[in-house]
Design an enzyme around this catalytic site. Structure first.
Site, PDB file in Angstrom:
ATOM      1  N   CYS A   1       6.438  -0.386   7.288  1.00 11.88           N
ATOM      2  CA  CYS A   1       6.037   0.809   6.542  1.00 11.88           C
ATOM      3  C   CYS A   1       7.179   1.230   5.627  1.00 11.88           C
ATOM      4  O   CYS A   1       8.329   1.256   6.060  1.00 11.88           O
ATOM      5  CB  CYS A   1       5.695   1.935   7.518  1.00 11.88           C
ATOM      6  SG  CYS A   1       5.153   3.458   6.709  1.00 11.88           S
ATOM      7  N   LEU A   2       6.856   1.573   4.394  1.00 13.99           N
ATOM      8  CA  LEU A   2       7.884   2.010   3.446  1.00 13.99           C
ATOM      9  C   LEU A   2       8.562   3.298   3.925  1.00 13.99           C
ATOM     10  O   LEU A   2       9.677   3.594   3.511  1.00 13.99           O
ATOM     11  CB  LEU A   2       7.265   2.212   2.058  1.00 13.99           C
ATOM     12  CG  LEU A   2       6.716   0.936   1.396  1.00 13.99           C
ATOM     13  CD1 LEU A   2       6.021   1.283   0.088  1.00 13.99           C
ATOM     14  CD2 LEU A   2       7.820  -0.092   1.170  1.00 13.99           C
TER      15      LEU A   2
ATOM     16  N   GLY B   1       0.834  -1.197   0.000  1.00 11.14           N
ATOM     17  CA  GLY B   1       0.000   0.000   0.000  1.00 11.14           C
ATOM     18  C   GLY B   1       0.867   1.244   0.000  1.00 11.14           C
ATOM     19  O   GLY B   1       2.059   1.167   0.333  1.00 11.14           O
TER      20      GLY B   1
ATOM     21  N   HIS C   1      -3.876   1.217   8.143  1.00 10.41           N
ATOM     22  CA  HIS C   1      -2.512   1.777   8.139  1.00 10.41           C
ATOM     23  C   HIS C   1      -2.436   2.975   7.179  1.00 10.41           C
ATOM     24  O   HIS C   1      -1.877   4.021   7.533  1.00 10.41           O
ATOM     25  CB  HIS C   1      -1.544   0.658   7.738  1.00 10.41           C
ATOM     26  CG  HIS C   1      -0.114   1.067   7.576  1.00 10.41           C
ATOM     27  ND1 HIS C   1       0.895   0.620   8.414  1.00 10.41           N
ATOM     28  CD2 HIS C   1       0.493   1.848   6.644  1.00 10.41           C
ATOM     29  CE1 HIS C   1       2.050   1.144   8.009  1.00 10.41           C
ATOM     30  NE2 HIS C   1       1.844   1.882   6.937  1.00 10.41           N
ATOM     31  N   GLU C   2      -3.011   2.829   5.991  1.00  8.05           N
ATOM     32  CA  GLU C   2      -2.956   3.914   4.984  1.00  8.05           C
ATOM     33  C   GLU C   2      -3.817   5.106   5.401  1.00  8.05           C
ATOM     34  O   GLU C   2      -3.432   6.258   5.187  1.00  8.05           O
ATOM     35  CB  GLU C   2      -3.409   3.408   3.611  1.00  8.05           C
ATOM     36  CG  GLU C   2      -2.661   2.207   3.049  1.00  8.05           C
ATOM     37  CD  GLU C   2      -1.159   2.322   3.079  1.00  8.05           C
ATOM     38  OE1 GLU C   2      -0.634   3.454   3.166  1.00  8.05           O
ATOM     39  OE2 GLU C   2      -0.480   1.283   3.042  1.00  8.05           O
TER      40      GLU C   2
ATOM     41  N   GLN D   1       2.870   9.868   1.882  1.00  6.25           N
ATOM     42  CA  GLN D   1       4.231   9.325   1.859  1.00  6.25           C
ATOM     43  C   GLN D   1       5.068   9.844   0.685  1.00  6.25           C
ATOM     44  O   GLN D   1       6.292   9.728   0.699  1.00  6.25           O
ATOM     45  CB  GLN D   1       4.189   7.793   1.801  1.00  6.25           C
ATOM     46  CG  GLN D   1       3.627   7.165   3.071  1.00  6.25           C
ATOM     47  CD  GLN D   1       3.505   5.665   2.929  1.00  6.25           C
ATOM     48  OE1 GLN D   1       2.537   5.167   2.382  1.00  6.25           O
ATOM     49  NE2 GLN D   1       4.506   4.947   3.397  1.00  6.25           N
TER      50      GLN D   1
ATOM     51  N   HIS E   1      -1.967   7.287   7.666  1.00 10.25           N
ATOM     52  CA  HIS E   1      -1.031   8.177   6.967  1.00 10.25           C
ATOM     53  C   HIS E   1      -1.736   9.462   6.536  1.00 10.25           C
ATOM     54  O   HIS E   1      -1.185  10.564   6.670  1.00 10.25           O
ATOM     55  CB  HIS E   1      -0.451   7.507   5.715  1.00 10.25           C
ATOM     56  CG  HIS E   1       0.731   6.615   5.965  1.00 10.25           C
ATOM     57  ND1 HIS E   1       1.886   7.053   6.567  1.00 10.25           N
ATOM     58  CD2 HIS E   1       0.954   5.312   5.653  1.00 10.25           C
ATOM     59  CE1 HIS E   1       2.764   6.056   6.625  1.00 10.25           C
ATOM     60  NE2 HIS E   1       2.231   4.984   6.080  1.00 10.25           N
TER      61      HIS E   1
HETATM   62  O1  GNR Z   1       4.200  -2.671   2.455  1.00  8.20           O
HETATM   63  C1  GNR Z   1       3.627  -2.540   3.550  1.00  8.20           C
HETATM   64  N1  GNR Z   1       3.380  -3.649   4.304  1.00  8.20           N
HETATM   65  C2  GNR Z   1       2.592  -3.659   5.431  1.00  8.20           C
HETATM   66  C3  GNR Z   1       2.646  -4.775   6.244  1.00  8.20           C
HETATM   67  C4  GNR Z   1       1.875  -4.849   7.392  1.00  8.20           C
HETATM   68  C5  GNR Z   1       1.027  -3.813   7.702  1.00  8.20           C
HETATM   69  C6  GNR Z   1       0.968  -2.681   6.903  1.00  8.20           C
HETATM   70  C7  GNR Z   1       1.736  -2.607   5.774  1.00  8.20           C
HETATM   71  S1  GNR Z   1       1.639  -1.214   4.740  1.00  8.20           S
HETATM   72  C8  GNR Z   1       3.238  -1.200   4.026  1.00  8.20           C
HETATM   73  C9  GNR Z   1       3.353  -0.143   2.946  1.00  8.20           C
HETATM   74  C10 GNR Z   1       3.208   1.216   3.573  1.00  8.20           C
HETATM   75  O2  GNR Z   1       4.048   1.735   4.250  1.00  8.20           O
HETATM   76  N2  GNR Z   1       2.073   1.822   3.391  1.00  8.20           N
HETATM   77  O3  GNR Z   1       1.849   3.003   3.965  1.00  8.20           O
HETATM   78 NI    NI Z   2       3.097   3.073   5.724  1.00  2.00          NI
END
Ligand code: GNR
Ligand code: NI
Length: 178
Positions: free
Chosen positions: A101-102, A55, A143-144, A60, A147
């Site tokens: 998270c990236l 995601g 999670h997104e 980001q 952000h």
């Molecule tokens: O790639 C991602 N993997 C992930 C794994 C577990 C819970 C959430 C995520 S999201 C993350 C990509 C990202 O940072 N999205 O904002």
């Molecule tokens: Ni993230």
């Protein structure tokens, strides 16, 4: 001459890294789902796939509009675009699972999330859709959406853990620049 198919890949975007203060910007609603937004969606997917993420929120990539791209499939071909997403319902039942998270590379830790959610959002054509999700997709959407509110998952961890993560990433950034 026959029309050539355009094989040009969308240009990749730079992913902001924690503790960059821009990650705490609250995103504004997308005013119109137009060609500008569709071009941004293409670049966000290219950036997400390149980074092997499931995601990516516009926050980001330093674009502060309510836009998310997701693909939780193994085959990397089940694109999901959420524009101006709103949670309609979140299960009171929660579960703690490891997240990454990236924007926080190399760090994985447990976060408590609703196990299922129902979200309303526009797709890339501007059509309103309802998405019911559980499992990894539900975790990813939550999670997104964090952000978009300027929240990074490490903010759910203890101040001690968060400060250790911050130091580690600041140091890694410094070493990478040397
Ligand atoms: O790639 C991602 N993997 C992930 C794994 C577990 C819970 C959430 C995520 S999201 C993350 C990509 C990202 O940072 N999205 O904002
Ligand atoms: Ni993230």
């Amino acid at each position: 001459m026959p029309a050539m198919s355009d094989t040009t890949a969308p240009a990749l975007l730079t992913i902001l890294r924690y503790p960059d203060p821009r990650l705490h910007t609250v995103a504004q609603a997308v005013a119109a789902v137009d060609e500008r937004i569709r071009a941004l969606v293409e670049r966000m997917f290219a950036t997400m796939y390149d980074a092997n993420g499931i995601g990516l929120a516009a926050t980001q990539v330093d674009v502060h509009e309510r836009l998310i791209v997701i693909d939780v499939s193994e085959e990397r071909q089940q694109r999901l675009v959420l524009i101006n997403p709103e949670v309609e319902w979140a299960s009171p039942e929660t579960r703690k699972g490891d997240e990454g998270c990236l924007s926080v590379p190399g760090i994985y830790d447990g976060v408590e999330r609703s196990v299922a959610i129902r979200v309303r959002a526009l797709d890339e054509q501007g059509n309103s859709r309802v998405i019911e999700a559980d499992g990894l997709l539900a975790v990813c959407i939550q999670h997104e959406m964090d952000h978009l509110m300027g929240k990074v998952f490490v903010e759910y961890l203890s101040p001690l853990k968060r400060n250790r993560i911050k130091s580690k990433l600041v140091k890694a950034e410094r070493d990478a620049r040397r």
